[in-house]
Design a protein around this motif. Structure first.
Motif, PDB file in Angstrom:
ATOM      1  N   LEU A   1      42.880  38.910  36.905  1.00 40.54           N
ATOM      2  CA  LEU A   1      43.867  37.856  36.643  1.00 40.54           C
ATOM      3  C   LEU A   1      44.622  38.110  35.345  1.00 40.54           C
ATOM      4  O   LEU A   1      45.836  37.886  35.267  1.00 40.54           O
ATOM      5  CB  LEU A   1      43.170  36.487  36.586  1.00 40.54           C
ATOM      6  CG  LEU A   1      42.739  35.916  37.924  1.00 40.54           C
ATOM      7  CD1 LEU A   1      41.721  34.800  37.725  1.00 40.54           C
ATOM      8  CD2 LEU A   1      43.946  35.424  38.713  1.00 40.54           C
ATOM      9  N   GLU A   2      43.921  38.573  34.317  1.00 39.71           N
ATOM     10  CA  GLU A   2      44.590  38.896  33.054  1.00 39.71           C
ATOM     11  C   GLU A   2      45.528  40.086  33.232  1.00 39.71           C
ATOM     12  O   GLU A   2      46.662  40.079  32.741  1.00 39.71           O
ATOM     13  CB  GLU A   2      43.549  39.172  31.963  1.00 39.71           C
ATOM     14  CG  GLU A   2      42.823  37.908  31.531  1.00 39.71           C
ATOM     15  CD  GLU A   2      41.610  38.161  30.648  1.00 39.71           C
ATOM     16  OE1 GLU A   2      41.178  39.340  30.513  1.00 39.71           O
ATOM     17  OE2 GLU A   2      41.075  37.170  30.106  1.00 39.71           O
ATOM     18  N   HIS A   3      45.065  41.091  33.963  1.00 34.50           N
ATOM     19  CA  HIS A   3      45.863  42.293  34.216  1.00 34.50           C
ATOM     20  C   HIS A   3      47.156  41.965  34.976  1.00 34.50           C
ATOM     21  O   HIS A   3      48.204  42.545  34.709  1.00 34.50           O
ATOM     22  CB  HIS A   3      45.005  43.296  35.004  1.00 34.50           C
ATOM     23  CG  HIS A   3      45.709  44.526  35.430  1.00 34.50           C
ATOM     24  ND1 HIS A   3      46.225  45.455  34.550  1.00 34.50           N
ATOM     25  CD2 HIS A   3      45.984  44.999  36.680  1.00 34.50           C
ATOM     26  CE1 HIS A   3      46.781  46.437  35.228  1.00 34.50           C
ATOM     27  NE2 HIS A   3      46.656  46.187  36.509  1.00 34.50           N
ATOM     28  N   THR A   4      47.075  41.026  35.913  1.00 34.37           N
ATOM     29  CA  THR A   4      48.239  40.658  36.716  1.00 34.37           C
ATOM     30  C   THR A   4      49.040  39.516  36.089  1.00 34.37           C
ATOM     31  O   THR A   4      50.060  39.094  36.650  1.00 34.37           O
ATOM     32  CB  THR A   4      47.813  40.246  38.140  1.00 34.37           C
ATOM     33  OG1 THR A   4      46.849  39.188  38.052  1.00 34.37           O
ATOM     34  CG2 THR A   4      47.215  41.421  38.899  1.00 34.37           C
ATOM     35  N   ARG A   5      48.570  38.999  34.968  1.00 33.21           N
ATOM     36  CA  ARG A   5      49.213  37.897  34.241  1.00 33.21           C
ATOM     37  C   ARG A   5      49.302  36.622  35.091  1.00 33.21           C
ATOM     38  O   ARG A   5      50.294  35.896  35.048  1.00 33.21           O
ATOM     39  CB  ARG A   5      50.604  38.307  33.741  1.00 33.21           C
ATOM     40  CG  ARG A   5      50.567  39.440  32.752  1.00 33.21           C
ATOM     41  CD  ARG A   5      51.931  39.735  32.181  1.00 33.21           C
ATOM     42  NE  ARG A   5      51.873  40.858  31.273  1.00 33.21           N
ATOM     43  CZ  ARG A   5      52.176  42.111  31.621  1.00 33.21           C
ATOM     44  NH1 ARG A   5      52.558  42.377  32.846  1.00 33.21           N
ATOM     45  NH2 ARG A   5      52.102  43.074  30.733  1.00 33.21           N
ATOM     46  N   LEU A   6      48.245  36.344  35.834  1.00 28.81           N
ATOM     47  CA  LEU A   6      48.207  35.166  36.697  1.00 28.81           C
ATOM     48  C   LEU A   6      47.103  34.187  36.286  1.00 28.81           C
ATOM     49  O   LEU A   6      46.844  33.216  36.990  1.00 28.81           O
ATOM     50  CB  LEU A   6      47.993  35.600  38.164  1.00 28.81           C
ATOM     51  CG  LEU A   6      49.116  36.446  38.764  1.00 28.81           C
ATOM     52  CD1 LEU A   6      48.679  37.058  40.095  1.00 28.81           C
ATOM     53  CD2 LEU A   6      50.373  35.616  38.939  1.00 28.81           C
ATOM     54  N   ILE A   7      46.481  34.426  35.144  1.00 25.27           N
ATOM     55  CA  ILE A   7      45.315  33.659  34.715  1.00 25.27           C
ATOM     56  C   ILE A   7      45.623  32.173  34.514  1.00 25.27           C
ATOM     57  O   ILE A   7      44.771  31.322  34.743  1.00 25.27           O
ATOM     58  CB  ILE A   7      44.679  34.270  33.430  1.00 25.27           C
ATOM     59  CG1 ILE A   7      43.332  33.641  33.118  1.00 25.27           C
ATOM     60  CG2 ILE A   7      45.611  34.174  32.237  1.00 25.27           C
ATOM     61  CD1 ILE A   7      42.199  34.189  33.907  1.00 25.27           C
ATOM     62  N   GLU A   8      46.851  31.823  34.123  1.00 22.86           N
ATOM     63  CA  GLU A   8      47.168  30.418  33.837  1.00 22.86           C
ATOM     64  C   GLU A   8      47.109  29.533  35.074  1.00 22.86           C
ATOM     65  O   GLU A   8      46.970  28.319  34.957  1.00 22.86           O
ATOM     66  CB  GLU A   8      48.559  30.284  33.196  1.00 22.86           C
ATOM     67  CG  GLU A   8      48.619  30.761  31.764  1.00 22.86           C
ATOM     68  CD  GLU A   8      49.179  32.174  31.684  1.00 22.86           C
ATOM     69  OE1 GLU A   8      49.911  32.573  32.611  1.00 22.86           O
ATOM     70  OE2 GLU A   8      48.881  32.873  30.706  1.00 22.86           O
ATOM     71  N   ARG A   9      47.250  30.132  36.259  1.00 19.94           N
ATOM     72  CA  ARG A   9      47.240  29.340  37.495  1.00 19.94           C
ATOM     73  C   ARG A   9      45.923  29.500  38.254  1.00 19.94           C
ATOM     74  O   ARG A   9      45.872  29.318  39.462  1.00 19.94           O
ATOM     75  CB  ARG A   9      48.424  29.755  38.383  1.00 19.94           C
ATOM     76  CG  ARG A   9      49.742  29.435  37.702  1.00 19.94           C
ATOM     77  CD  ARG A   9      51.002  29.625  38.528  1.00 19.94           C
ATOM     78  NE  ARG A   9      50.914  30.249  39.803  1.00 19.94           N
ATOM     79  CZ  ARG A   9      51.412  31.457  40.098  1.00 19.94           C
ATOM     80  NH1 ARG A   9      51.996  32.182  39.170  1.00 19.94           N
ATOM     81  NH2 ARG A   9      51.325  31.935  41.317  1.00 19.94           N
ATOM     82  N   ALA A  10      44.858  29.828  37.507  1.00 20.91           N
ATOM     83  CA  ALA A  10      43.569  30.104  38.148  1.00 20.91           C
ATOM     84  C   ALA A  10      42.446  29.341  37.462  1.00 20.91           C
ATOM     85  O   ALA A  10      42.502  29.056  36.269  1.00 20.91           O
ATOM     86  CB  ALA A  10      43.279  31.601  38.101  1.00 20.91           C
ATOM     87  N   THR A  11      41.431  29.018  38.253  1.00 21.66           N
ATOM     88  CA  THR A  11      40.189  28.439  37.759  1.00 21.66           C
ATOM     89  C   THR A  11      39.046  29.287  38.298  1.00 21.66           C
ATOM     90  O   THR A  11      39.021  29.596  39.493  1.00 21.66           O
ATOM     91  CB  THR A  11      40.023  26.984  38.261  1.00 21.66           C
ATOM     92  OG1 THR A  11      41.153  26.218  37.825  1.00 21.66           O
ATOM     93  CG2 THR A  11      38.743  26.365  37.730  1.00 21.66           C
TER      94      THR A  11
END
Length: 191
Positions: free
Chosen positions: A84-94
C-alpha cells in the motif's frame, strides 16, 4: 505480480515471505476486474485472507473508495502495508490483524459492496465464510441501496453446492486451477 490498471498501474507488488500464501495470478485478477468494470469505482472493499493485498490494492487503484484488509498473519499484513505504501494507496486502506472467522462474528461497522474471500486451499474455509456472510447479510450493502458482491477464490475441486438463505450464485468462472464463485444477495436457492 503487479497492479494491472488505474492510478498504481505497473507497480510490482511484494510477496509474503515463506510461501504460505497463494497470491492471485495477474491473469485471474485481470479477468476478475474486467468483469467488475467501472462498478468498483466508489465501492467499499473487504479483502479477507488478504495475503499480499493484491485484490484490494487493485480495487483501490481502479477507484474503490476504501479497502479493509483482514489477515491473521503479521507477515502478511506487513506485506500489505508495504504494498500500500509502495502504490501510495495507504490513506484509503485499513489493516486488521485478526482471525477472519472472529472478525466476521464481531460487530459490523459498515456494509461492503465487494467482499473477496481467498483462504488457504483444501480446508473448507471459503464455505465457512460464505455461510457466515449468508447468516449475516448486513456485511453487504443492501440491494435497495446498491449491488453488492462476494467472490470466493478456490481450486475447482473444492467447490461444493450448499443451501443458502440470502446469497445466491450469480456466476462461476474457471481459470486453470483457480475457480471464482460470484455470490450476490438475492433469491434463496441451493448453490
Amino acid at each position: 505480480m503487479r497492479v494491472i490498471a488505474g492510478s498504481a498501474k505497473g507497480h510490482r507488488l511484494y510477496t509474503v515471505p515463506g510461501g504460505e500464501t497463494r497470491p492471485i495470478t495477474d491473469r485471474v485478477k485481470e479477468s476478475l476486474f474486467n468483469i467488475l468494470g467501472d462498478w468498483i469505482v466508489g465501492a467499499w472493499v473487504l479483502d479477507l485472507f488478504a495475503g499480499t493485498g493484491a485484490v484490494g490494492i487493485e480495487a483501490l487503484s481502479r477507484g474503490a473508495a476504501h479497502a479493509v484488509f483482514v489477515d491473521k498473519s503479521s507477515a502478511a499484513l506487513r506485506t500489505v502495508r508495504r504494498n500500500l505504501e509502495h502504490t501510495r494507496l495507504i490513506e484509503r486502506a485499513t489493516l486488521v490483524q485478526a482471525d477472519v472467522f472472529r472478525y466476521l462474528a464481531g460487530p459490523i461497522e459498515r456494509p461492503f459492496h465487494f467482499i473477496y474471500v481467498a483462504p488457504p486451499q483444501y480446508r473448507g474455509w471459503w464455505m465457512r465464510v460464505i455461510k457466515l456472510l449468508d447468516e449475516h447479510p448486513e456485511w453487504l450493502v443492501p440491494l435497495s441501496t446498491a449491488t453488492s458482491l462476494v467472490v470466493a477464490q478456490m481450486h475447482p475441486r473444492e467447490y461444493q453446492t450448499m443451501p443458502l438463505s440470502h446469497l445466491s450464485v450469480h456466476d462461476i468462472r474457471r481459470y486453470g486451477s483457480t475457480l471464482l464463485c460470484f455470490y450476490t444477495l438475492g433469491s434463496a436457492r441451493t448453490t
